[in-house]
Design an enzyme around this catalytic site. Structure first.
Site, mmCIF file in Angstrom:
data_model
loop_
_atom_site.group_PDB
_atom_site.id
_atom_site.type_symbol
_atom_site.label_atom_id
_atom_site.label_comp_id
_atom_site.label_asym_id
_atom_site.label_seq_id
_atom_site.Cartn_x
_atom_site.Cartn_y
_atom_site.Cartn_z
ATOM 1 N N ASP A 122 -1.380 0.795 -14.870
ATOM 2 C CA ASP A 122 -2.497 0.474 -14.003
ATOM 3 C C ASP A 122 -2.339 1.283 -12.728
ATOM 4 O O ASP A 122 -1.228 1.707 -12.386
ATOM 5 C CB ASP A 122 -2.526 -1.028 -13.675
ATOM 6 N N ARG A 172 -12.065 -7.838 1.342
ATOM 7 C CA ARG A 172 -10.716 -7.405 0.974
ATOM 8 C C ARG A 172 -10.068 -6.495 2.007
ATOM 9 O O ARG A 172 -8.841 -6.512 2.162
ATOM 10 C CB ARG A 172 -10.740 -6.719 -0.391
#
Length: 270
Positions: free
Chosen positions: A140, A37
């Protein structure tokens, strides 16, 4: 060192960073995830090592939003519509059933990811209460995933997760550029809002809630982090309100301020 390789020291630096920022504990098994990532960020900046990337990140030599990019890349966002359906049965049959149409209720989806949990809750509430002043609040830490939630567009590949009567009533088939997708109906979207919130930091002024979902996120927290996060959230839960965790989670040893109704379902005393 190749950009596809991360040393233990470099991995430990990012592990400490994501723990400090988000309370998430990464095991050594997550090295490949970090490489996969963040490797693209090294290529973006044409850097040769994760150590160089980390040092530039910490000394603010990269783009201003790069720390948020790292957080977005290293936070997990697996979710589904009506995941762990017994919780939505409980919401419908135990929380909403005694209430009349138009009754105000607030639900917090505290790790809402791309919005499926928030919109699942909204379908259940609207089906029971109709229009009114009720609200579902989704939060979030991952900014990019919240943008997806706000768009409210989902692949038809996940439509099977939604009960058919909800699918017909609250999901609009996409056309032209949105072919192969569906859009959450405006009558639901106006009751749902999303905001970036870091549960590992002081919470913003978001009011109180009748129901809080904190599901499938504490599995990434240490015990101390779980205790801190829950203690921070409990003042946001109304007396008599419900606190719901994932089926693989428990508040045993985390807090003694809630009453266990049955596994994963807790209530704040009146």
């Amino acid at each position: 060192m190749s950009a596809e390789t991360i040393s233990q020291k470099e991995f430990d630096q990012f592990r400490q960073l994501i723990f400090e920022q988000a309370g998430i504990t990464l095991s050594d098994a997550k090295k490949r995830l970090v490489v996969g990532r963040l490797g693209k960020r090294l290529r973006h900046y044409r850097l040769q090592s994760f150590g160089d990337y980390f040092n530039r990140l910490m000394s603010h030599q990269l783009e201003p939003q790069e720390l948020q990019v790292v957080i977005d890349q290293l936070t997990t966002n697996e979710t589904h519509f009506f995941r762990e359906p017994a919780h939505f049965d409980f919401l419908r049959e135990q929380v909403l059933a005694p209430l009349g149409p138009g009754r105000r209720i607030r639900v917090w989806s505290a790790a809402s990811s791309s919005g499926e949990e928030a919109y699942s809750s909204a379908m259940v509430i609207h089906d029971r209460l109709g229009e009114g002043t009720w609200e579902v609040f989704g939060s979030d830490i991952n900014r990019a995933i919240l943008q997806r939630a706000q768009r409210a567009v989902y692949s038809m590949n996940v439509a099977h997760e939604i009960p058919e009567h909800y699918l017909k009533r609250y999901c609009l088939k996409g056309v032209r550029s949105q072919e192969g997708a569906f859009l959450i109906a405006p009558e639901l979207r106006k009751h749902v809002r999303f905001e970036q919130v870091n549960l590992n930091a002081p919470l913003p002024n978001i009011g109180e809630f009748d129901v809080i979902f904190l599901r499938n996120v504490m599995i990434y927290f240490s015990l101390q982090t779980k205790q801190s996060v829950v203690a921070r959230m409990l003042p946001k839960l109304k007396p008599g309100g419900y606190f719901i965790v994932g089926h693989s989670e428990s508040l045993n040893g985390v807090t003694d301020s809630l009453e266990l109704i049955r596994p994963t379902l807790y209530r704040k005393p009146l």
